[in-house]
Design an enzyme around this catalytic site. Sequence first.
Site, PDB file in Angstrom:
ATOM      1  N   HIS A 345      43.374  44.747  34.055  1.00 50.12           N
ATOM      2  CA  HIS A 345      42.908  43.445  34.569  1.00 50.12           C
ATOM      3  C   HIS A 345      41.738  42.956  33.703  1.00 50.12           C
ATOM      4  CE1 HIS A 345      42.705  40.252  37.550  1.00 50.12           C
ATOM      5  NE2 HIS A 345      41.433  40.234  37.229  1.00 50.12           N
ATOM      6  N   HIS A 503      41.277  42.649  42.952  1.00 50.58           N
ATOM      7  CA  HIS A 503      39.912  42.436  43.436  1.00 50.58           C
ATOM      8  C   HIS A 503      39.601  43.147  44.746  1.00 50.58           C
ATOM      9  CE1 HIS A 503      41.001  39.383  40.558  1.00 50.58           C
ATOM     10  NE2 HIS A 503      39.726  39.162  40.318  1.00 50.58           N
ATOM     11  N   TYR A 513      36.394  32.322  42.861  1.00 40.39           N
ATOM     12  CA  TYR A 513      37.506  31.706  42.114  1.00 40.39           C
ATOM     13  C   TYR A 513      37.972  30.417  42.787  1.00 40.39           C
ATOM     14  CZ  TYR A 513      37.647  36.326  39.969  1.00 40.39           C
ATOM     15  OH  TYR A 513      37.318  37.482  39.328  1.00 40.39           O
TER      16      TYR A 513
HETATM   17  O1  X8Z Z   1      40.271  37.955  37.855  1.00 38.67           O
HETATM   18  C1  X8Z Z   1      40.285  36.935  37.210  1.00 38.67           C
HETATM   19  C2  X8Z Z   1      39.777  36.918  35.774  1.00 38.67           C
HETATM   20  C3  X8Z Z   1      38.721  37.930  35.541  1.00 38.67           C
HETATM   21  S1  X8Z Z   1      37.189  37.502  36.251  1.00 38.67           S
HETATM   22  C4  X8Z Z   1      40.926  37.229  34.839  1.00 38.67           C
HETATM   23  N1  X8Z Z   1      40.819  35.799  37.747  1.00 38.67           N
HETATM   24  C5  X8Z Z   1      41.374  35.780  39.090  1.00 38.67           C
HETATM   25  C6  X8Z Z   1      42.650  36.594  39.184  1.00 38.67           C
HETATM   26  O2  X8Z Z   1      43.206  36.964  38.155  1.00 38.67           O
HETATM   27  O3  X8Z Z   1      43.104  36.853  40.304  1.00 38.67           O
HETATM   28  C7  X8Z Z   1      40.882  34.493  37.115  1.00 38.67           C
HETATM   29  C8  X8Z Z   1      41.597  33.600  38.085  1.00 38.67           C
HETATM   30  C9  X8Z Z   1      41.651  34.331  39.389  1.00 38.67           C
HETATM   31 ZN    ZN Z   2      36.282  35.803  35.475  1.00 40.63          ZN
END
Ligand code: X8Z
Ligand code: ZN
Length: 604
Positions: A345, A503, A513
């Site tokens: 990730h 997450h 986000y």
């Molecule tokens: O986790 C992220 C980034 C790293 S901070 C790639 N994002 C969220 C996800 O992938 O769930 C960006 C958009 C939402």
């Molecule tokens: Zn990010």
Amino acid sequence: MRADSLPLRPIILCVLALVAGGCPPPAEGPPTAAEAERFLSEAEQTLLERSNEEARTGWVQATFITQDTDILYAQANERYIGAAVDLAKRSTRYAGLELAEDQKRKLERLRLSLSLPAPDDAELRGELTRIAAGMDSAYGRGEYCTAEGECRDLGELSRVMASSRDPEELREAWTGWRTISHPMRPQYERFTELANQGARELGFDDLGAMWRSQYDMPPDELTAETERLWQQVRPLYEQLHCYVRGRLGDVYGEEAVPQDGPIPAHLLGNMWAQSWGNIYDLVAAPGDAQGVDLTTLLERAGVDSRGIVRYGEQFFTSLGFPPLPETFWERSQFDQPQDHDAVCHASAWNIDSEDDIRIKMCIQINAEDFNVVHHELGHNIYQRAYNQQPFLFRDGANGAFHEAVGDAVALSVTPEYLVQIGLLDEAPPAAGDLGLLLQQALDKVAFLPFGLLVDKWRWNVFSGETPPEEYNAGWWELRQRYQGVTPPVARSEADFDPGAKYHVPANTSYTRYFLAHILQYQFHRALCAAAGRQGPLHRCSVYADATAGERLQEMLAVGASRPWPDALEAITGTREMDASAILDYFAPLATWLEEQNCARQCGW
Ligand code: X8Z
Ligand code: ZN
């Protein structure tokens, strides 16, 4: 420090150091402003050291998962959190004093900034950081193996979700990935107990309330803010949902995609149905211009992972930011390691809180990762812009600002920009705009309810409103209510589907986000105005515009030293988060979607 975690640390060390004569004696008598100042300056020094140790071990663990690196990371994290919690508790001694604004803000940040607070009890704290490292690495190592012994990791399963149009194959990849989170369920239950205890010891109701307090307003107000913004964008999401459900009904049949209910979550091109750009080909208006297929452009140009990162760097330097340091290129992980496990990730790091910035990704050559690279570089550029601040202010104005910077810049990746950098021969005419907007909306508008619900689920779990025996039911109730999606196979409390989203095991808050998806359009609109660009927002690129670059730099350099409305005002002239920018951006699409849906019964 990782872009998704915040600064803070320990006490045990100090107790040991005290025995050895290394700590200042406990303060006596009434506190004074001078003592508070000394305390803060020593706290910042301690936190800097502990956080750098946490980041170094965290980097090694995330890029080389073994039992040993898990343990080493858990121990360093335990020391960091212990120090942070100790300092936060000691800081209450100075609460009633007349102090300069920035000193008061530092004291507040000492109490607020941890994403994982832990109990004072060293044994419990150790247990918590071991569970945290264990869940994180279990996710990173996760793979689904068939009865025949054929195993696939998240990257491989995600490629199936993105490209397969066979419902059976999609269902297997979808359910297969969710087998990795079954063992996390009891761990998550214990994790919740211990982290809540840590949050309560710092004076918060629970961990959710602590996270919501990180936005310069009382926790309940943040909840109301997210709800207000959601109501602003909900009609647009519902139109998109309605349109996509209709088109998927044409593709898979209305029995598979009932036209009055939620959409089966495995048909939307993404493992979590959080962004739908991968099914653009299925839902594009018949005979409509093809938008711009960036994946094909990158392949045709023979760009490799490093090349994609170079494009990202070049965008930032065109705005006047300095090139990335040599160490970035030497130390980052761009590709998935072939001979050991790593957390794929994407994330951005600043290992020494100064210039040792890096990204960690398993880049695939496609449009999605082209955007993610810009997203991650946005974190790095932000980290570098505020590295002259005192340690406690080396952070984003809030978590959502950190997430929005790179995305705002990527909104400038327009067809005209792709022509300028030589990837595209000719920009499509304005007649192709609806295709471009639909492509964008499938990623950015589709994301909004998912961005909101991940933490709604956690807030309920942390407050006890959703007890362990309802973890999965609570998750699907929110998925259905907000996103209008449904699982392709029956789920039960034997499953732990939230754990199959990075997450949750990685304990990164997610409201950031949702808010970033609103804020990035505010930033984009403001930067386009600063650059004097006329015309529709979705055709605006601020590439190579020094004025826009200066405006951005000013906001970034403030870091967390001021409440976020000050930072927002510096760039946009307003102090409010507001969905009017995203609604402006998609206005032509909204009209078109309503026309397309006029004979459809929307909602689920
Ligand atoms: O986790 C992220 C980034 C790293 S901070 C790639 N994002 C969220 C996800 O992938 O769930 C960006 C958009 C939402
Ligand atoms: Zn990010």
